[in-house]
Design a protein around this motif. Structure first.
Motif, PDB file in Angstrom:
ATOM      1  N   THR A  25       0.853  -1.179   0.000  1.00 18.01           N
ATOM      2  CA  THR A  25       0.000   0.000   0.000  1.00 18.01           C
ATOM      3  C   THR A  25       0.890   1.230   0.000  1.00 18.01           C
ATOM      4  O   THR A  25       1.782   1.353   0.833  1.00 18.01           O
ATOM      5  CB  THR A  25      -0.913   0.008   1.243  1.00 18.01           C
ATOM      6  OG1 THR A  25      -1.697  -1.186   1.236  1.00 18.01           O
ATOM      7  CG2 THR A  25      -1.820   1.211   1.232  1.00 18.01           C
ATOM      8  N   GLU A  27       0.882   5.402   0.130  1.00 15.03           N
ATOM      9  CA  GLU A  27       0.096   6.583   0.468  1.00 15.03           C
ATOM     10  C   GLU A  27       0.856   7.814   0.019  1.00 15.03           C
ATOM     11  O   GLU A  27       2.041   7.960   0.317  1.00 15.03           O
ATOM     12  CB  GLU A  27      -0.173   6.636   1.966  1.00 15.03           C
ATOM     13  CG  GLU A  27      -1.039   5.486   2.439  1.00 15.03           C
ATOM     14  CD  GLU A  27      -1.267   5.521   3.926  1.00 15.03           C
ATOM     15  OE1 GLU A  27      -0.389   6.040   4.655  1.00 15.03           O
ATOM     16  OE2 GLU A  27      -2.297   5.025   4.369  1.00 15.03           O
ATOM     17  N   LYS A  29       0.684  12.162  -0.485  1.00 10.16           N
ATOM     18  CA  LYS A  29       0.066  13.441  -0.169  1.00 10.16           C
ATOM     19  C   LYS A  29       0.131  14.304  -1.423  1.00 10.16           C
ATOM     20  O   LYS A  29       1.209  14.601  -1.933  1.00 10.16           O
ATOM     21  CB  LYS A  29       0.806  14.130   0.974  1.00 10.16           C
ATOM     22  CG  LYS A  29       0.249  15.487   1.321  1.00 10.16           C
ATOM     23  CD  LYS A  29       1.094  16.144   2.392  1.00 10.16           C
ATOM     24  CE  LYS A  29       0.631  17.561   2.594  1.00 10.16           C
ATOM     25  NZ  LYS A  29       1.546  18.314   3.435  1.00 10.16           N
ATOM     26  N   GLU A  55      -7.888   4.782  -3.546  1.00  8.83           N
ATOM     27  CA  GLU A  55      -8.784   5.582  -2.708  1.00  8.83           C
ATOM     28  C   GLU A  55      -8.259   7.004  -2.680  1.00  8.83           C
ATOM     29  O   GLU A  55      -7.089   7.228  -2.373  1.00  8.83           O
ATOM     30  CB  GLU A  55      -8.855   5.027  -1.290  1.00  8.83           C
ATOM     31  CG  GLU A  55      -9.437   3.639  -1.203  1.00  8.83           C
ATOM     32  CD  GLU A  55      -9.372   3.070   0.204  1.00  8.83           C
ATOM     33  OE1 GLU A  55      -9.165   3.864   1.152  1.00  8.83           O
ATOM     34  OE2 GLU A  55      -9.496   1.853   0.343  1.00  8.83           O
ATOM     35  N   ASN A  57      -8.857  10.764  -1.012  1.00  7.47           N
ATOM     36  CA  ASN A  57      -9.494  11.549   0.033  1.00  7.47           C
ATOM     37  C   ASN A  57      -9.055  13.000  -0.172  1.00  7.47           C
ATOM     38  O   ASN A  57      -7.954  13.387   0.230  1.00  7.47           O
ATOM     39  CB  ASN A  57      -9.082  11.034   1.412  1.00  7.47           C
ATOM     40  CG  ASN A  57      -9.859  11.675   2.526  1.00  7.47           C
ATOM     41  OD1 ASN A  57     -10.428  12.758   2.363  1.00  7.47           O
ATOM     42  ND2 ASN A  57      -9.892  11.016   3.659  1.00  7.47           N
ATOM     43  N   GLN A  60      -8.261  15.269   3.030  1.00  5.16           N
ATOM     44  CA  GLN A  60      -6.952  15.086   3.649  1.00  5.16           C
ATOM     45  C   GLN A  60      -5.808  15.245   2.656  1.00  5.16           C
ATOM     46  O   GLN A  60      -4.646  15.139   3.035  1.00  5.16           O
ATOM     47  CB  GLN A  60      -6.849  13.701   4.281  1.00  5.16           C
ATOM     48  CG  GLN A  60      -7.672  13.515   5.507  1.00  5.16           C
ATOM     49  CD  GLN A  60      -7.430  12.159   6.145  1.00  5.16           C
ATOM     50  OE1 GLN A  60      -6.878  11.245   5.536  1.00  5.16           O
ATOM     51  NE2 GLN A  60      -7.839  12.028   7.394  1.00  5.16           N
ATOM     52  N   ARG A  62      -5.007  13.105   0.241  1.00  2.00           N
ATOM     53  CA  ARG A  62      -4.364  11.797   0.374  1.00  2.00           C
ATOM     54  C   ARG A  62      -4.866  10.840  -0.703  1.00  2.00           C
ATOM     55  O   ARG A  62      -6.047  10.736  -0.953  1.00  2.00           O
ATOM     56  CB  ARG A  62      -4.705  11.247   1.744  1.00  2.00           C
ATOM     57  CG  ARG A  62      -4.109   9.935   2.086  1.00  2.00           C
ATOM     58  CD  ARG A  62      -4.562   9.561   3.483  1.00  2.00           C
ATOM     59  NE  ARG A  62      -3.785   8.483   4.036  1.00  2.00           N
ATOM     60  CZ  ARG A  62      -3.901   8.073   5.270  1.00  2.00           C
ATOM     61  NH1 ARG A  62      -4.739   8.653   6.094  1.00  2.00           N
ATOM     62  NH2 ARG A  62      -3.171   7.081   5.713  1.00  2.00           N
ATOM     63  N   VAL A  63      -3.915  10.132  -1.311  1.00  2.00           N
ATOM     64  CA  VAL A  63      -4.228   9.092  -2.285  1.00  2.00           C
ATOM     65  C   VAL A  63      -3.616   7.796  -1.772  1.00  2.00           C
ATOM     66  O   VAL A  63      -2.419   7.744  -1.488  1.00  2.00           O
ATOM     67  CB  VAL A  63      -3.654   9.437  -3.684  1.00  2.00           C
ATOM     68  CG1 VAL A  63      -3.933   8.320  -4.667  1.00  2.00           C
ATOM     69  CG2 VAL A  63      -4.213  10.741  -4.188  1.00  2.00           C
ATOM     70  N   THR A  64      -4.435   6.747  -1.649  1.00  2.00           N
ATOM     71  CA  THR A  64      -3.975   5.456  -1.170  1.00  2.00           C
ATOM     72  C   THR A  64      -4.103   4.455  -2.304  1.00  2.00           C
ATOM     73  O   THR A  64      -5.190   4.242  -2.827  1.00  2.00           O
ATOM     74  CB  THR A  64      -4.807   4.986   0.041  1.00  2.00           C
ATOM     75  OG1 THR A  64      -4.789   6.010   1.034  1.00  2.00           O
ATOM     76  CG2 THR A  64      -4.256   3.711   0.618  1.00  2.00           C
ATOM     77  N   SER A  66      -3.274   0.488  -3.534  1.00  2.00           N
ATOM     78  CA  SER A  66      -2.912  -0.871  -3.126  1.00  2.00           C
ATOM     79  C   SER A  66      -2.733  -1.721  -4.368  1.00  2.00           C
ATOM     80  O   SER A  66      -3.507  -1.610  -5.318  1.00  2.00           O
ATOM     81  CB  SER A  66      -4.005  -1.476  -2.253  1.00  2.00           C
ATOM     82  OG  SER A  66      -4.147  -0.749  -1.070  1.00  2.00           O
ATOM     83  N   TRP A  89       3.240  10.051   1.925  1.00  2.00           N
ATOM     84  CA  TRP A  89       2.464  10.493   3.083  1.00  2.00           C
ATOM     85  C   TRP A  89       3.377  10.609   4.300  1.00  2.00           C
ATOM     86  O   TRP A  89       3.894   9.612   4.797  1.00  2.00           O
ATOM     87  CB  TRP A  89       1.340   9.503   3.337  1.00  2.00           C
ATOM     88  CG  TRP A  89       0.388   9.914   4.391  1.00  2.00           C
ATOM     89  CD1 TRP A  89       0.284   9.384   5.627  1.00  2.00           C
ATOM     90  CD2 TRP A  89      -0.605  10.940   4.304  1.00  2.00           C
ATOM     91  NE1 TRP A  89      -0.716  10.010   6.321  1.00  2.00           N
ATOM     92  CE2 TRP A  89      -1.274  10.969   5.540  1.00  2.00           C
ATOM     93  CE3 TRP A  89      -0.980  11.829   3.318  1.00  2.00           C
ATOM     94  CZ2 TRP A  89      -2.301  11.852   5.804  1.00  2.00           C
ATOM     95  CZ3 TRP A  89      -2.002  12.711   3.583  1.00  2.00           C
ATOM     96  CH2 TRP A  89      -2.661  12.719   4.809  1.00  2.00           C
ATOM     97  N   TYR A 114      -3.314  13.541  13.112  1.00  2.00           N
ATOM     98  CA  TYR A 114      -2.050  13.092  12.548  1.00  2.00           C
ATOM     99  C   TYR A 114      -0.929  14.038  12.940  1.00  2.00           C
ATOM    100  O   TYR A 114      -1.143  15.226  13.139  1.00  2.00           O
ATOM    101  CB  TYR A 114      -2.111  13.033  11.015  1.00  2.00           C
ATOM    102  CG  TYR A 114      -2.981  11.931  10.484  1.00  2.00           C
ATOM    103  CD1 TYR A 114      -2.462  10.662  10.279  1.00  2.00           C
ATOM    104  CD2 TYR A 114      -4.314  12.140  10.190  1.00  2.00           C
ATOM    105  CE1 TYR A 114      -3.244   9.645   9.786  1.00  2.00           C
ATOM    106  CE2 TYR A 114      -5.115  11.133   9.703  1.00  2.00           C
ATOM    107  CZ  TYR A 114      -4.568   9.886   9.497  1.00  2.00           C
ATOM    108  OH  TYR A 114      -5.353   8.883   9.014  1.00  2.00           O
TER     109      TYR A 114
END
Length: 148
Positions: A25, A27, A29, A55, A57, A60, A62-64, A66, A89, A114
């Motif tokens: 995974t 992450e 920013k 994913e 967001n 935030q 944020r890109v996740t 996987s 991230w 965070y």
């Protein structure tokens, strides 16, 4: 030992291909202001080979991602969408850090809950001197202090 086992000892096949990448995974920013930015980043990462889920967001930033991908390639693909300030991230959950208000750890730009992931947030050793003094007079361990 069967005939096939006996013959397989003579016929060894070596593969020149490398092993499959490990599932991981990543992450990232990345600042996204509108639906277009979000859609462009999501489409660029989704089209990569080996990506299973993405994913985004936007709140935030944020890109996740996987899948069976390399983190540097994912970051490079996000930067190719025009988001030059994208980075891995840099934050972790605040409850995982022992000293969340140490210098360099607290970041006002971090999402709620965070803090920045730096070495100063964790103690140098498990048996730090100040930790030994705190546990010396612990209410949880009645036999910790012979004076009481």
């Amino acid at each position: 030992m069967g005939a096939l086992d006996y013959l397989s000892n003579f016929c060894t096949v070596t593969s020149t291909r490398s092993k499959r990448k490990a599932m991981q995974t990543v992450e990232i920013k990345v600042k996204m202001d509108c639906d277009g930015c979000e859609r462009r980043v999501k489409h660029a990462v989704t089209s990569m080979k080996g990506v299973k889920t993405v994913e985004v967001n936007r709140k935030q930033s944020r890109v996740t991602v996987s899948g069976y991908v390399e983190p540097n390639k994912v970051l490079k693909r996000v930067k190719s969408t025009g988001k030059k300030r994208a980075e891995f991230w840099p934050y972790i959950d605040q409850h995982l850090v022992r000293y969340p208000y140490a210098s360099g750890v607290y970041d006002w730009r971090a999402p709620k809950g965070y803090v920045r992931n730096v070495v100063q947030a964790f103690p140098a050793s498990i048996n730090a001197p100040e930790e030994n003094m705190v546990t010396l007079f612990s209410d949880d361990n009645v036999n910790a202090c012979s004076i009481m």
